[in-house]
Design a protein around this motif. Structure first.
Motif, PDB file in Angstrom:
ATOM      1  N   GLN A   1       0.857  -1.187   0.000  1.00 26.63           N
ATOM      2  CA  GLN A   1       0.000   0.000   0.000  1.00 26.63           C
ATOM      3  C   GLN A   1       0.893   1.237   0.000  1.00 26.63           C
ATOM      4  N   ASP A   2       0.323   2.335  -0.471  1.00 29.08           N
ATOM      5  CA  ASP A   2       1.155   3.526  -0.641  1.00 29.08           C
ATOM      6  C   ASP A   2       0.304   4.783  -0.552  1.00 29.08           C
ATOM      7  N   ARG A   3       0.873   5.829   0.024  1.00 27.75           N
ATOM      8  CA  ARG A   3       0.156   7.117   0.047  1.00 27.75           C
ATOM      9  C   ARG A   3       0.968   8.248  -0.579  1.00 27.75           C
ATOM     10  N   ILE A   4       2.097   7.893  -1.206  1.00 28.94           N
ATOM     11  CA  ILE A   4       2.982   8.948  -1.736  1.00 28.94           C
ATOM     12  C   ILE A   4       2.747   9.214  -3.228  1.00 28.94           C
ATOM     13  N   HIS A   5       2.537   8.148  -4.016  1.00 30.42           N
ATOM     14  CA  HIS A   5       2.403   8.414  -5.461  1.00 30.42           C
ATOM     15  C   HIS A   5       1.134   7.834  -6.085  1.00 30.42           C
ATOM     16  N   GLN A   6       0.744   6.632  -5.683  1.00 31.14           N
ATOM     17  CA  GLN A   6      -0.373   5.983  -6.388  1.00 31.14           C
ATOM     18  C   GLN A   6      -1.703   6.726  -6.295  1.00 31.14           C
ATOM     19  N   PRO A   7      -2.045   7.297  -5.112  1.00 26.33           N
ATOM     20  CA  PRO A   7      -3.334   7.993  -5.050  1.00 26.33           C
ATOM     21  C   PRO A   7      -3.428   9.123  -6.082  1.00 26.33           C
ATOM     22  N   TYR A   8      -2.285   9.699  -6.447  1.00 22.50           N
ATOM     23  CA  TYR A   8      -2.283  10.840  -7.380  1.00 22.50           C
ATOM     24  C   TYR A   8      -2.163  10.382  -8.831  1.00 22.50           C
ATOM     25  N   ARG A   9      -1.563   9.210  -9.029  1.00 21.82           N
ATOM     26  CA  ARG A   9      -1.298   8.758 -10.401  1.00 21.82           C
ATOM     27  C   ARG A   9      -2.398   7.879 -10.978  1.00 21.82           C
ATOM     28  N   LYS A  10      -3.216   7.275 -10.097  1.00 24.48           N
ATOM     29  CA  LYS A  10      -4.138   6.271 -10.637  1.00 24.48           C
ATOM     30  C   LYS A  10      -5.129   6.860 -11.640  1.00 24.48           C
ATOM     31  N   ALA A  11      -5.418   8.171 -11.496  1.00 24.03           N
ATOM     32  CA  ALA A  11      -6.349   8.814 -12.436  1.00 24.03           C
ATOM     33  C   ALA A  11      -5.771   8.863 -13.856  1.00 24.03           C
ATOM     34  N   LEU A  12      -4.441   8.685 -13.988  1.00 16.73           N
ATOM     35  CA  LEU A  12      -3.811   8.714 -15.319  1.00 16.73           C
ATOM     36  C   LEU A  12      -3.910   7.352 -16.007  1.00 16.73           C
ATOM     37  N   ILE A  13      -4.441   6.349 -15.266  1.00 18.66           N
ATOM     38  CA  ILE A  13      -4.471   4.976 -15.806  1.00 18.66           C
ATOM     39  C   ILE A  13      -5.926   4.498 -15.875  1.00 18.66           C
ATOM     40  N   PRO A  14      -6.556   4.621 -17.056  1.00 16.14           N
ATOM     41  CA  PRO A  14      -7.958   4.209 -17.152  1.00 16.14           C
ATOM     42  C   PRO A  14      -8.105   2.733 -16.779  1.00 16.14           C
ATOM     43  N   GLY A  15      -9.124   2.420 -15.998  1.00 16.33           N
ATOM     44  CA  GLY A  15      -9.382   1.016 -15.622  1.00 16.33           C
ATOM     45  C   GLY A  15      -8.619   0.577 -14.376  1.00 16.33           C
ATOM     46  N   TYR A  16      -7.829   1.479 -13.769  1.00 18.69           N
ATOM     47  CA  TYR A  16      -6.984   1.093 -12.626  1.00 18.69           C
ATOM     48  C   TYR A  16      -7.786   0.392 -11.529  1.00 18.69           C
ATOM     49  N   ASP A  17      -8.894   1.005 -11.066  1.00 18.77           N
ATOM     50  CA  ASP A  17      -9.634   0.428  -9.926  1.00 18.77           C
ATOM     51  C   ASP A  17     -10.222  -0.930 -10.279  1.00 18.77           C
ATOM     52  N   ALA A  18     -10.792  -1.043 -11.499  1.00 19.21           N
ATOM     53  CA  ALA A  18     -11.436  -2.310 -11.888  1.00 19.21           C
ATOM     54  C   ALA A  18     -10.396  -3.424 -12.014  1.00 19.21           C
ATOM     55  N   VAL A  19      -9.250  -3.107 -12.610  1.00 18.16           N
ATOM     56  CA  VAL A  19      -8.212  -4.135 -12.803  1.00 18.16           C
ATOM     57  C   VAL A  19      -7.662  -4.566 -11.437  1.00 18.16           C
TER      58      VAL A  19
ATOM     59  N   ILE B   1       1.284   0.241  -9.059  1.00 16.82           N
ATOM     60  CA  ILE B   1       1.709   0.818 -10.340  1.00 16.82           C
ATOM     61  C   ILE B   1       3.190   0.500 -10.504  1.00 16.82           C
ATOM     62  N   SER B   2       3.567  -0.067 -11.657  1.00 14.16           N
ATOM     63  CA  SER B   2       4.980  -0.371 -11.915  1.00 14.16           C
ATOM     64  C   SER B   2       5.685   0.919 -12.333  1.00 14.16           C
ATOM     65  N   GLY B   3       6.752   1.298 -11.629  1.00 14.69           N
ATOM     66  CA  GLY B   3       7.442   2.550 -11.927  1.00 14.69           C
ATOM     67  C   GLY B   3       6.434   3.691 -11.915  1.00 14.69           C
ATOM     68  N   ALA B   4       6.503   4.524 -12.947  1.00 20.57           N
ATOM     69  CA  ALA B   4       5.572   5.648 -13.027  1.00 20.57           C
ATOM     70  C   ALA B   4       4.293   5.265 -13.768  1.00 20.57           C
ATOM     71  N   GLY B   5       4.129   3.961 -14.125  1.00 24.61           N
ATOM     72  CA  GLY B   5       2.956   3.510 -14.852  1.00 24.61           C
ATOM     73  C   GLY B   5       3.122   3.740 -16.344  1.00 24.61           C
ATOM     74  N   PRO B   6       2.156   3.308 -17.151  1.00 22.80           N
ATOM     75  CA  PRO B   6       0.839   2.783 -16.792  1.00 22.80           C
ATOM     76  C   PRO B   6       0.807   1.275 -16.522  1.00 22.80           C
ATOM     77  N   THR B   7       1.943   0.556 -16.675  1.00 26.02           N
ATOM     78  CA  THR B   7       1.919  -0.883 -16.369  1.00 26.02           C
ATOM     79  C   THR B   7       1.536  -1.088 -14.910  1.00 26.02           C
ATOM     80  N   LEU B   8       0.713  -2.105 -14.670  1.00 28.20           N
ATOM     81  CA  LEU B   8       0.362  -2.469 -13.295  1.00 28.20           C
ATOM     82  C   LEU B   8       1.088  -3.763 -12.952  1.00 28.20           C
ATOM     83  N   LEU B   9       1.525  -3.864 -11.705  1.00 26.13           N
ATOM     84  CA  LEU B   9       2.272  -5.034 -11.245  1.00 26.13           C
ATOM     85  C   LEU B   9       1.459  -5.737 -10.166  1.00 26.13           C
ATOM     86  N   ALA B  10       1.091  -6.993 -10.437  1.00 24.76           N
ATOM     87  CA  ALA B  10       0.440  -7.793  -9.394  1.00 24.76           C
ATOM     88  C   ALA B  10       1.515  -8.653  -8.746  1.00 24.76           C
ATOM     89  N   VAL B  11       1.467  -8.745  -7.429  1.00 25.58           N
ATOM     90  CA  VAL B  11       2.404  -9.601  -6.696  1.00 25.58           C
ATOM     91  C   VAL B  11       1.591 -10.823  -6.283  1.00 25.58           C
TER      92      VAL B  11
END
Ligand SMILES: Nc1ncnc2c1ncn2[C@@H]1O[C@H](COP(=O)(O)OP(=O)(O)O)[C@@H](O)[C@H]1O
Ligand SMILES: N[C@@H](CCOP(=O)(O)O)C(=O)O
Length: 321
Positions: free
Chosen positions: A235-253, A267-277
């Motif tokens: 989990q993260d509060r530094i970058h993802q909350p601000y960047r997710k709006a740049l990635i359509p479908g982020y919440d659903a995926v 988010i992998s790096g600065a996105g838009p790739t998403l990384l599942a662990v």
């Protein structure tokens, strides 16, 4: 001694940040770019760049090319004139997707130049130059060294007085073999500079404590493979909350990946790739869930289970007699 006339450098992709580790942690992945440098014996200065592989036409082949800029940077650092050179780039890492394509270009250019110049710089010196060029260490360090790496600024050791911030401490982070990085690479680009522009300049104490605690937990979670720790840690509060709006479908995926059993999705790096662990036995279900969901959102994506590259940038040289 014969001088090196041709160098081939292979550099892995990276996934930086891993959720709470913004700008300080990243892992090398088993996806590669290859860079071949051949010294040209032309009388006047010459540069030839050719690019093959996916999206090759998107790479600039002028003197502004980032591989060549990095090549020149190394020669400037050693106060030598760069030789005429042919650079052949073979792309396996998708561009501007948050998988460290720029880090591969910087690492490739610096390592190639260092070898052609007769290795005047140590690996640590090449790494310092790479970090300075990229502006943050979390993708260039694993690209050069392989594995999962944490980078923190170091302190010098003065004879007297207070130590001063100097150089970098690099620490290898063990990655448990049951834990698999699954990347979901959409077919649109997001430049790192654009994704950095949306970040605030200041954060609350609560957010700083949140990320510090979760990064600590992530290090132990990756080492032990403990699922409860990893689930909380990603989990993260530094970058993802601000960047997710740049990635359509982020919440659903993300929701679909979690429902299919992922321990976390970031988010992998600065996105838009998403990384599942993901735990190894659940990779196929998580891959399918992500691919289906992004398709429903109208976005084409490549979804792949990868491994951690343990070697980093590797090279081979040829010499003229
Ligand atoms: N192989 C390459 N050769 C030359 N330039 C490259 C290469 N790979 C990436 N770049 C440069 O880096 C840019 C992407 O960097 P960036 O926005 O940081 O994305 P990424 O997340 O992929 O590193 C590209 O638009 C291009 O200018
Ligand atoms: N910490 C950086 C990492 C950028 O990585 P890239 O792979 O997108 O170049 C950031 O999040 O901005």
């Amino acid at each position: 001694m014969p001088s090196v006339s041709c160098v081939t450098v292979t550099v892995p992709a990276t996934t930086a940040n891993l959720g709470p580790g913004f700008d300080c942690i990243g892992a090398a992945l088993t996806l590669y770019n290859q860079f071949k440098f051949t010294r040209l014996d032309s009388a006047k200065p010459e540069l030839k760049i050719t690019v093959t592989g996916a999206e090759a036409e998107r790479v600039n082949t002028s003197a502004d090319n980032l591989v060549y800029q990095s090549f020149v940077k190394l020669y400037q650092h050693i106060s030598e004139t760069p030789p005429s050179v042919e650079i052949e780039i073979d792309l396996g890492v998708p561009l501007a997707r948050g998988l460290g394509s720029s880090a591969t270009a910087i690492a490739g250019g610096l390592v190639g130049a260092n070898l052609l110049a007769g290795s005047p710089l140590s690996q640590a010196e090449v790494m310092e130059l790479a970090i300075a060029m990229e502006g943050h260490p979390d993708n260039v360090v694993p690209a050069l060294l392989g594995g999962c790496r944490l980078a923190a600024t170091g302190l010098n050791e003065p004879q007297r007085g207070e130590p001063r911030e100097e150089g970098w401490e690099i620490c290898e982070v063990p990655w448990h073999s049951d834990i698999v990085p699954v990347v979901a690479i959409p077919d649109f680009e997001l430049s790192t500079s654009e994704a950095r522009r949306v970040l605030p300049n200041q954060y609350s104490r609560a957010d700083a404590i949140f990320n510090t605690a979760h990064l600590g937990l992530l290090l132990r979670g990756l080492e032990t493979g403990r699922e409860d720790w990893l689930r909380a840690a990603l989990q993260d509060r530094i970058h993802q909350p601000y960047r997710k709006a740049l990635i359509p479908g982020y919440d659903a995926v993300r929701e679909a990946a979690m429902a299919a059993g992922a321990l976390g999705m970031v988010i992998s790096g600065a996105g838009p790739t998403l990384l599942a662990v993901v735990r190894r036995d659940l990779c196929v279900s998580v891959e399918e869930a992500i691919a289906t969901t992004w398709q429903q959102e109208g976005i084409k994506a490549q979804v792949r289970s990868l491994s951690i590259d343990l070697h980093g940038a590797s090279s081979s040289t040829e010499a003229l007699p």
